[in-house]
Motif scaffolding. Structure first.
Motif, short mmCIF file in Angstrom:
data_model
loop_
_atom_site.label_atom_id
_atom_site.label_comp_id
_atom_site.label_asym_id
_atom_site.label_seq_id
_atom_site.Cartn_x
_atom_site.Cartn_y
_atom_site.Cartn_z
N THR A 108 7.91 -6.56 3.64
CA THR A 108 8.53 -5.91 2.51
C THR A 108 7.93 -6.44 1.24
OG1 THR A 108 10.25 -7.58 2.39
CG2 THR A 108 10.69 -5.65 3.78
N GLY A 109 8.39 -5.91 0.09
CA GLY A 109 7.88 -6.38 -1.19
C GLY A 109 7.28 -5.23 -1.95
N CYS A 110 6.77 -5.52 -3.15
CA CYS A 110 6.24 -4.47 -4.00
C CYS A 110 4.86 -4.07 -3.55
CB CYS A 110 6.20 -4.93 -5.45
SG CYS A 110 5.05 -6.27 -5.73
N SER A 111 4.28 -3.06 -4.21
CA SER A 111 2.99 -2.52 -3.80
C SER A 111 1.86 -3.48 -4.01
CB SER A 111 2.71 -1.24 -4.61
OG SER A 111 2.48 -1.58 -5.96
N GLY A 112 2.03 -4.47 -4.83
CA GLY A 112 0.96 -5.42 -5.06
C GLY A 112 0.09 -5.07 -6.23
N ARG A 113 0.37 -3.99 -6.93
CA ARG A 113 -0.44 -3.64 -8.09
C ARG A 113 -0.31 -4.73 -9.14
NH1 ARG A 113 0.98 2.51 -9.39
NH2 ARG A 113 2.99 1.90 -8.58
N THR B 193 -3.00 -6.54 1.59
CA THR B 193 -4.33 -5.97 1.39
C THR B 193 -4.28 -4.46 1.36
OG1 THR B 193 -5.41 -7.86 2.43
CG2 THR B 193 -6.65 -5.80 2.37
N LEU B 194 -3.54 -3.86 2.27
CA LEU B 194 -3.45 -2.41 2.36
C LEU B 194 -2.66 -1.83 1.19
CD1 LEU B 194 -2.93 -2.36 6.18
CD2 LEU B 194 -4.88 -1.34 4.99
N HIS B 195 -1.65 -2.55 0.71
CA HIS B 195 -0.91 -2.11 -0.47
C HIS B 195 -1.85 -1.96 -1.67
CE1 HIS B 195 3.37 -3.57 0.87
NE2 HIS B 195 2.94 -2.51 1.54
N ARG B 196 -2.90 -2.78 -1.73
CA ARG B 196 -3.80 -2.77 -2.88
C ARG B 196 -5.05 -1.92 -2.69
NH1 ARG B 196 -1.83 -8.12 -2.79
NH2 ARG B 196 -3.55 -8.88 -1.51
N ALA B 197 -5.15 -1.20 -1.58
CA ALA B 197 -6.36 -0.43 -1.30
C ALA B 197 -6.61 0.66 -2.35
CB ALA B 197 -6.29 0.19 0.09
N ALA B 198 -5.55 1.32 -2.81
CA ALA B 198 -5.71 2.35 -3.83
C ALA B 198 -6.21 1.76 -5.14
CB ALA B 198 -4.40 3.11 -4.04
N ASP B 199 -5.74 0.55 -5.48
CA ASP B 199 -6.18 -0.10 -6.70
C ASP B 199 -7.67 -0.45 -6.63
OD1 ASP B 199 -3.55 -0.05 -7.72
OD2 ASP B 199 -3.08 -1.85 -6.57
N ALA B 200 -8.14 -0.82 -5.44
CA ALA B 200 -9.56 -1.12 -5.26
C ALA B 200 -10.41 0.12 -5.49
CB ALA B 200 -9.81 -1.70 -3.87
N LEU C 22 -0.94 4.20 1.90
CA LEU C 22 -0.99 2.81 2.37
C LEU C 22 -0.09 1.89 1.54
CD1 LEU C 22 -4.79 2.37 3.18
CD2 LEU C 22 -2.91 2.98 4.72
N ARG C 23 0.33 2.32 0.36
CA ARG C 23 1.30 1.53 -0.40
C ARG C 23 2.62 1.44 0.35
NH1 ARG C 23 -0.98 0.47 -5.28
NH2 ARG C 23 -2.11 2.12 -6.41
N GLY C 24 2.83 2.35 1.29
CA GLY C 24 4.04 2.34 2.09
C GLY C 24 3.90 1.56 3.39
N THR C 25 2.81 0.82 3.56
CA THR C 25 2.61 0.05 4.79
C THR C 25 3.75 -0.92 5.02
OG1 THR C 25 0.20 0.22 4.58
CG2 THR C 25 1.07 -1.52 6.02
N ARG D 141 7.77 5.61 -3.54
CA ARG D 141 8.40 4.74 -4.54
C ARG D 141 7.36 3.96 -5.33
NH1 ARG D 141 12.07 3.47 -0.36
NH2 ARG D 141 11.20 1.37 -0.12
N TYR D 142 6.27 3.57 -4.70
CA TYR D 142 5.28 2.72 -5.34
C TYR D 142 4.01 3.46 -5.76
CZ TYR D 142 8.25 -1.04 -3.64
OH TYR D 142 9.31 -1.86 -3.40
N ALA D 143 3.97 4.76 -5.55
CA ALA D 143 2.78 5.55 -5.87
C ALA D 143 2.63 5.74 -7.37
CB ALA D 143 2.84 6.91 -5.18
N SER D 144 1.45 6.16 -7.78
CA SER D 144 1.20 6.51 -9.18
C SER D 144 2.02 7.74 -9.54
CB SER D 144 -0.29 6.80 -9.39
OG SER D 144 -0.70 7.89 -8.57
#
Length: 299
Positions: free
Chosen positions: A27-32, A48-55, A162-165, A195-198
């Motif tokens: 659990t936890g936030c998206s990591g952005r 790592t997967l939560h941050r894939a979109a940011d990468a 993947l932010r929903g992983t 919830r955590y998407a852009s």
């Protein structure tokens, strides 16, 4: 256009996508904004997967290859696409190739798709749309959020899933097209992803969470040493609107040549078709039937 017209548009576009002419822990936030981990090791798979979109946003842009597979009538059908994507502006252009008919002859012209925050534009839609016109549909009005409807999953939307992983494991390191990558396998929750998407993807992913047979999305993700997605395979399940049977769809995304120049220009309002287009009657998770529907055109 009112809400009723939006729903009609959502049903219609399903005839363009994969159903066109086919008959049917942590659990936890998206990591952005969090500090980057050492991406050269497995680290924390979920983070790592939560941050894939940011990468991807940091990379700026890339070329993209897509494929979407489903089984219908005992036959496996694959739709392929190829194009470019600008992750900072969330604009993409894909050429989507629909399946050949059983004799091997090409049955459909390629469809050009423009991917934008909240909207999908299509050219060569067919079914009564003039050849020089575009069809525009708001993705939040589609019951799958356009994760499968257009025959190709928007690359940034796929990354934001993947932010929903919720759980993931590090499978191991391998090489993909000459690039060392880390293979992760896990399950994402579309409700959590929404919830955590852009801002541009929140509504679409929320619609998908409600519209699919399950909000859980199993996936295999391959990330390079910068945390960028190189390959992503996601499996979605929806209920066929005609047979009421669950249909499994596998969407695969390949990203390469990061940082290339990308110029995606949206159609002028006068180039968007605002008339009525015919549906092929195949149905789908949006429940489309035969007959004609409003296109959802308009600026």
């Amino acid at each position: 256009m009112d809400r009723r017209q939006h729903r009609r548009a959502g049903s219609t576009v399903l005839a363009v996508g994969i159903l066109l002419g086919l008959g049917t822990g942590a659990t936890g936030c998206s990591g952005r904004g969090a500090a980057a981990e050492d991406v050269k090791g497995p680290g924390d798979p979920v983070g790592t997967l939560h941050r894939a979109a940011d990468a991807l946003r940091a990379a700026g842009s890339s070329k993209a290859g897509t494929s979407m597979e489903m089984a219908t009538g005992g036959t496996r059908v694959t739709i392929r696409g190829r194009g470019v994507y600008d992750y900072r502006h969330r604009l993409g252009r894909l050429t989507v190739m629909l399946p050949e008919d059983p004799t091997g002859a090409s049955e459909h012209r390629p469809i050009t798709e423009l991917l934008t925050p909240g909207a999908l534009y299509m050219k060569n839609r067919g079914a009564g749309v003039p050849a020089d016109k575009w069809v525009r549909v708001e993705t939040a009005t589609l019951s799958d959020g356009n994760l499968v409807t257009g025959g190709a999953t928007d690359p940034y939307a796929a990354a934001e899933v993947l932010r929903g992983t919720r759980e993931a494991t590090f499978v191991g390191r391998t090489v993909l097209a000459g690039t060392p990558v880390r293979h992760y396998r896990g399950t994402a929750d579309l409700s959590r992803a929404a919830r955590y998407a852009s801002a541009g993807n929140k509504a679409s992913l929320a619609a998908a969470a409600k519209g699919f047979a399950t909000a859980l999305v199993p996936f295999d993700a391959y990330l390079d040493d910068q945390g960028r997605i190189r390959k992503l395979r996601q499996r979605f399940s929806f209920v066929n609107g005609r047979q009421k049977a669950t249909v499994a769809v596998a969407s695969t995304l390949l990203l390469f040549e990061f940082g290339i120049p990308v110029d995606v220009r949206l159609p002028a309002p006068a180039d968007i078709y605002a008339g009525r287009i015919a549906e092929d009657g195949t149905g789908g998770n949006g429940g489309g039937g035969s007959g004609s529907r409003d296109s959802g055109g308009g600026a």
